[in-house]
Design a protein around this motif. Sequence first.
Motif, PDB file in Angstrom:
ATOM      1  N   ASP A 225      15.405   2.604   6.475  1.00  0.00           N
ATOM      2  CA  ASP A 225      14.585   1.526   7.024  1.00  0.00           C
ATOM      3  C   ASP A 225      15.418   0.286   7.359  1.00  0.00           C
ATOM      4  N   SER A 226      16.740   0.439   7.369  1.00  0.00           N
ATOM      5  CA  SER A 226      17.618  -0.665   7.734  1.00  0.00           C
ATOM      6  C   SER A 226      17.455  -1.007   9.209  1.00  0.00           C
ATOM      7  N   VAL A 227      17.712  -2.276   9.533  1.00  0.00           N
ATOM      8  CA  VAL A 227      17.776  -2.691  10.937  1.00  0.00           C
ATOM      9  C   VAL A 227      19.208  -2.490  11.422  1.00  0.00           C
ATOM     10  N   VAL A 228      19.352  -1.827  12.561  1.00  0.00           N
ATOM     11  CA  VAL A 228      20.678  -1.611  13.128  1.00  0.00           C
ATOM     12  C   VAL A 228      20.748  -2.310  14.479  1.00  0.00           C
ATOM     13  N   LEU A 229      21.792  -3.112  14.651  1.00  0.00           N
ATOM     14  CA  LEU A 229      22.014  -3.854  15.893  1.00  0.00           C
ATOM     15  C   LEU A 229      23.171  -3.198  16.632  1.00  0.00           C
ATOM     16  N   ILE A 230      22.890  -2.590  17.764  1.00  0.00           N
ATOM     17  CA  ILE A 230      23.908  -1.903  18.550  1.00  0.00           C
ATOM     18  C   ILE A 230      24.435  -2.878  19.601  1.00  0.00           C
ATOM     19  N   HIS A 231      25.745  -3.139  19.544  1.00  0.00           N
ATOM     20  CA  HIS A 231      26.311  -4.175  20.400  1.00  0.00           C
ATOM     21  C   HIS A 231      27.628  -3.705  20.997  1.00  0.00           C
ATOM     22  N   ASP A 232      27.880  -4.160  22.235  1.00  0.00           N
ATOM     23  CA  ASP A 232      29.132  -3.836  22.914  1.00  0.00           C
ATOM     24  C   ASP A 232      30.258  -4.714  22.374  1.00  0.00           C
ATOM     25  N   GLY A 233      31.377  -4.101  22.078  1.00  0.00           N
ATOM     26  CA  GLY A 233      32.529  -4.872  21.630  1.00  0.00           C
ATOM     27  C   GLY A 233      33.051  -5.835  22.672  1.00  0.00           C
ATOM     28  N   VAL A 234      32.704  -5.601  23.927  1.00  0.00           N
ATOM     29  CA  VAL A 234      33.164  -6.478  25.015  1.00  0.00           C
ATOM     30  C   VAL A 234      32.039  -7.403  25.483  1.00  0.00           C
ATOM     31  N   ARG A 235      31.136  -7.741  24.560  1.00  0.00           N
ATOM     32  CA  ARG A 235      30.154  -8.815  24.787  1.00  0.00           C
ATOM     33  C   ARG A 235      30.392  -9.912  23.747  1.00  0.00           C
ATOM     34  N   PRO A 236      31.454 -10.680  23.898  1.00  0.00           N
ATOM     35  CA  PRO A 236      31.803 -11.665  22.866  1.00  0.00           C
ATOM     36  C   PRO A 236      31.049 -12.983  22.976  1.00  0.00           C
ATOM     37  N   LEU A 237      30.200 -13.143  24.005  1.00  0.00           N
ATOM     38  CA  LEU A 237      29.526 -14.419  24.222  1.00  0.00           C
ATOM     39  C   LEU A 237      28.083 -14.425  23.727  1.00  0.00           C
ATOM     40  N   ILE A 238      27.726 -13.450  22.906  1.00  0.00           N
ATOM     41  CA  ILE A 238      26.434 -13.492  22.258  1.00  0.00           C
ATOM     42  C   ILE A 238      26.447 -14.641  21.243  1.00  0.00           C
ATOM     43  N   ASN A 239      25.285 -15.152  20.872  1.00  0.00           N
ATOM     44  CA  ASN A 239      25.276 -16.252  19.908  1.00  0.00           C
ATOM     45  C   ASN A 239      24.484 -15.879  18.651  1.00  0.00           C
TER      46      ASN A 239
ATOM     47  N   ASP B  40       8.419  -9.577  37.187  1.00  0.00           N
ATOM     48  CA  ASP B  40       8.093  -8.595  36.155  1.00  0.00           C
ATOM     49  C   ASP B  40       9.309  -7.804  35.685  1.00  0.00           C
ATOM     50  N   SER B  41      10.514  -8.185  36.132  1.00  0.00           N
ATOM     51  CA  SER B  41      11.718  -7.415  35.841  1.00  0.00           C
ATOM     52  C   SER B  41      12.641  -8.162  34.889  1.00  0.00           C
ATOM     53  N   LEU B  42      13.245  -7.409  33.990  1.00  0.00           N
ATOM     54  CA  LEU B  42      14.239  -7.935  33.076  1.00  0.00           C
ATOM     55  C   LEU B  42      15.492  -7.065  33.155  1.00  0.00           C
ATOM     56  N   ILE B  43      16.638  -7.646  32.818  1.00  0.00           N
ATOM     57  CA  ILE B  43      17.887  -6.909  32.751  1.00  0.00           C
ATOM     58  C   ILE B  43      18.239  -6.728  31.277  1.00  0.00           C
ATOM     59  N   ALA B  44      18.365  -5.480  30.844  1.00  0.00           N
ATOM     60  CA  ALA B  44      18.678  -5.194  29.444  1.00  0.00           C
ATOM     61  C   ALA B  44      20.154  -5.420  29.179  1.00  0.00           C
ATOM     62  N   ARG B  45      20.421  -6.091  28.073  1.00  0.00           N
ATOM     63  CA  ARG B  45      21.795  -6.312  27.631  1.00  0.00           C
ATOM     64  C   ARG B  45      21.913  -5.856  26.173  1.00  0.00           C
ATOM     65  N   ALA B  46      22.603  -6.603  25.351  1.00  0.00           N
ATOM     66  CA  ALA B  46      22.767  -6.241  23.943  1.00  0.00           C
ATOM     67  C   ALA B  46      22.861  -7.533  23.136  1.00  0.00           C
ATOM     68  N   PRO B  47      22.524  -7.467  21.846  1.00  0.00           N
ATOM     69  CA  PRO B  47      22.256  -6.283  21.035  1.00  0.00           C
ATOM     70  C   PRO B  47      20.951  -5.585  21.412  1.00  0.00           C
ATOM     71  N   GLN B  48      20.948  -4.270  21.187  1.00  0.00           N
ATOM     72  CA  GLN B  48      19.734  -3.478  21.239  1.00  0.00           C
ATOM     73  C   GLN B  48      19.484  -2.995  19.817  1.00  0.00           C
ATOM     74  N   CYS B  49      18.330  -3.337  19.278  1.00  0.00           N
ATOM     75  CA  CYS B  49      18.118  -3.225  17.832  1.00  0.00           C
ATOM     76  C   CYS B  49      16.924  -2.338  17.507  1.00  0.00           C
ATOM     77  N   PHE B  50      17.089  -1.533  16.455  1.00  0.00           N
ATOM     78  CA  PHE B  50      16.055  -0.578  16.072  1.00  0.00           C
ATOM     79  C   PHE B  50      16.080  -0.383  14.563  1.00  0.00           C
ATOM     80  N   VAL B  51      15.054   0.272  14.064  1.00  0.00           N
ATOM     81  CA  VAL B  51      15.086   0.765  12.689  1.00  0.00           C
ATOM     82  C   VAL B  51      15.970   2.011  12.677  1.00  0.00           C
ATOM     83  N   LEU B  52      16.840   2.091  11.702  1.00  0.00           N
ATOM     84  CA  LEU B  52      17.864   3.144  11.689  1.00  0.00           C
ATOM     85  C   LEU B  52      17.263   4.536  11.817  1.00  0.00           C
ATOM     86  N   LYS B  53      16.181   4.810  11.082  1.00  0.00           N
ATOM     87  CA  LYS B  53      15.610   6.163  11.121  1.00  0.00           C
ATOM     88  C   LYS B  53      15.068   6.503  12.508  1.00  0.00           C
TER      89      LYS B  53
END
Length: 239
Positions: A102-116, A159-172
Amino acid sequence: MTNIAVIFAGGSGRRMNTVAKPKQFLELNGKPVIIYTIELFDNLPDIDSIVVVCIESWIPYMHKLINKFGITKVMEVVPGGTTGQDSIYNGLACAARYFPNDSVVLIHDGVRPLINEQTILDCIETTQRQGSCITCIPATETFLVQQENGNFKIPSRADSLIARAPQCFVLKDILAAHTRAREESKHDFIDSCTMMSYYGYRLTTIIGPMENIKITTPTDYFVFRAMVEVHENQQIFGF
């Protein structure tokens, strides 16, 4: 609830036209891009642990960087797979060996260093409430979607969005989707939210910073360099 960052640094960076190093190891002010990214998660108290997915031949170098820059939360560096999807699975499988499902996992690109930090915190909070969180930005240009008959459908920009990262989910949940994809011999989902949508999971979104770019071309690198200089000037001069 445990919060784990899975940071994907498995790409070879062909579009950067670099010869000596993959793009994630390119340096700015003596620090590799991947370290800029990892530090954001490492310094945030709400992140409990980090798994880094890396090109297998570069794993020893990755360990040296982790030690050199005093990174403390990386529990393991695991090899990437044949595709980006397979690489992320390797990182998730590693996380599942150590942490509850039930952990939260944040999947992120190593080459997205400008997230805050605030966006990371918003992702965690939204996933805890809603079960998922996709970091997005508003669409600022027109999309043309080609149809089977050769014509184009143009979605409403409002009505449109561009998906980036982190993309986050419950681990299971994200592991269940990966397992199903592997059983069906599907290995080419472009990203995690595409896979989760395909298998019927509900996606929740937040709006992240526009500067949260993925460094894939030389132009992206120059933007990154400029943004780092802006942040440094803000700290020094207060503007």
